[in-house]
Design a protein around this motif. Sequence first.
Motif, PDB file in Angstrom:
ATOM      1  N   ILE A 137       0.840  -1.202   0.000  1.00 38.54           N
ATOM      2  CA  ILE A 137       0.000   0.000   0.000  1.00 38.54           C
ATOM      3  C   ILE A 137       0.873   1.249   0.000  1.00 38.54           C
ATOM      4  CG2 ILE A 137      -1.568   1.359   1.447  1.00 38.54           C
ATOM      5  CD1 ILE A 137      -2.932  -1.337   2.185  1.00 38.54           C
ATOM      6  N   ILE A 138       1.886   1.283   0.862  1.00 40.22           N
ATOM      7  CA  ILE A 138       2.777   2.440   0.920  1.00 40.22           C
ATOM      8  C   ILE A 138       3.479   2.647  -0.417  1.00 40.22           C
ATOM      9  CG2 ILE A 138       4.932   3.296   1.950  1.00 40.22           C
ATOM     10  CD1 ILE A 138       3.931   2.005   4.604  1.00 40.22           C
ATOM     11  N   LEU A 139       3.960   1.578  -1.022  1.00 41.79           N
ATOM     12  CA  LEU A 139       4.638   1.694  -2.309  1.00 41.79           C
ATOM     13  C   LEU A 139       3.719   2.262  -3.379  1.00 41.79           C
ATOM     14  CD1 LEU A 139       6.672  -1.647  -2.368  1.00 41.79           C
ATOM     15  CD2 LEU A 139       7.556   0.668  -2.049  1.00 41.79           C
ATOM     16  N   LYS A 140       2.486   1.785  -3.423  1.00 37.19           N
ATOM     17  CA  LYS A 140       1.530   2.269  -4.432  1.00 37.19           C
ATOM     18  C   LYS A 140       1.087   3.697  -4.159  1.00 37.19           C
ATOM     19  CE  LYS A 140       1.310  -1.594  -6.716  1.00 37.19           C
ATOM     20  NZ  LYS A 140       1.761  -1.782  -8.054  1.00 37.19           N
ATOM     21  N   MET A 141       1.134   4.125  -2.887  1.00 39.14           N
ATOM     22  CA  MET A 141       0.690   5.464  -2.538  1.00 39.14           C
ATOM     23  C   MET A 141       1.814   6.499  -2.582  1.00 39.14           C
ATOM     24  SD  MET A 141      -2.157   4.894   0.430  1.00 39.14           S
ATOM     25  CE  MET A 141      -2.805   6.561   0.205  1.00 39.14           C
ATOM     26  N   THR A 142       3.060   6.050  -2.604  1.00 40.26           N
ATOM     27  CA  THR A 142       4.188   6.980  -2.607  1.00 40.26           C
ATOM     28  C   THR A 142       4.143   7.831  -3.874  1.00 40.26           C
ATOM     29  OG1 THR A 142       5.541   5.490  -1.292  1.00 40.26           O
ATOM     30  CG2 THR A 142       6.709   7.179  -2.539  1.00 40.26           C
ATOM     31  N   GLY A 143       4.002   9.137  -3.672  1.00 32.58           N
ATOM     32  CA  GLY A 143       3.966  10.072  -4.789  1.00 32.58           C
ATOM     33  C   GLY A 143       2.667  10.107  -5.563  1.00 32.58           C
ATOM     34  N   ALA A 144       1.667   9.340  -5.126  1.00 34.18           N
ATOM     35  CA  ALA A 144       0.415   9.230  -5.888  1.00 34.18           C
ATOM     36  C   ALA A 144      -0.603  10.307  -5.548  1.00 34.18           C
ATOM     37  CB  ALA A 144      -0.216   7.855  -5.661  1.00 34.18           C
ATOM     38  N   GLY A 145      -0.437  10.978  -4.420  1.00 33.37           N
ATOM     39  CA  GLY A 145      -1.450  11.946  -3.998  1.00 33.37           C
ATOM     40  C   GLY A 145      -2.633  11.229  -3.358  1.00 33.37           C
ATOM     41  N   PRO A 146      -3.701  11.960  -3.042  1.00 39.04           N
ATOM     42  CA  PRO A 146      -4.868  11.364  -2.377  1.00 39.04           C
ATOM     43  C   PRO A 146      -5.552  10.312  -3.250  1.00 39.04           C
ATOM     44  CG  PRO A 146      -4.903  13.762  -2.191  1.00 39.04           C
ATOM     45  CD  PRO A 146      -3.824  13.418  -3.179  1.00 39.04           C
ATOM     46  N   LEU A 148      -7.268   2.536  -4.438  1.00 38.55           N
ATOM     47  CA  LEU A 148      -6.131   1.888  -3.798  1.00 38.55           C
ATOM     48  C   LEU A 148      -6.255   0.370  -3.892  1.00 38.55           C
ATOM     49  CD1 LEU A 148      -3.504   2.044  -2.259  1.00 38.55           C
ATOM     50  CD2 LEU A 148      -4.839   2.343  -0.155  1.00 38.55           C
ATOM     51  N   ALA A 149      -7.451  -0.162  -3.639  1.00 36.15           N
ATOM     52  CA  ALA A 149      -7.676  -1.607  -3.747  1.00 36.15           C
ATOM     53  C   ALA A 149      -7.392  -2.088  -5.169  1.00 36.15           C
ATOM     54  CB  ALA A 149      -9.108  -1.946  -3.342  1.00 36.15           C
TER      55      ALA A 149
END
Length: 142
Positions: free
Chosen positions: A65-74, A80-81
Amino acid sequence: MRREQKENRNIEGVTMTAVTIGVTTEGDVSARFVAAMNGEYQGSFITFTTVERLFETLTDARWEIILKMTGAGPLSLAELARRVDRDVKCVQDDVDALLNTGVLDHVDNGLVVFPYDTVHVDFTIETRHFDGSRQREDPENR
């Protein structure tokens, strides 16, 4: 140790920066606080008291989750799923755990954000953390 401050960028109203995730003592946290109060830039940190606590909190699924959210914004939970290719309910449970520990933040409209575009992981494992019961499966693997 000297850290250079990167230029922050703004994604959908959220300022993105670098963060260091690691294990540190209360003394180190206090020293950073005092330095920050004296106007010294400290950077962004997410810290845990032990390596074990870090690994309990940041499971493989939560790292993804952290990897996919890094730099992705809200992101919405549904998005996310989709990005981690998991069921929304399971992602919700992990997001709740990450929100409760301060790793993720809520933003407007029910979205969640990991407000960093760079992650540095920093901790040291010392021999005193192991009881010696685990051995290498391959003795030739040095």
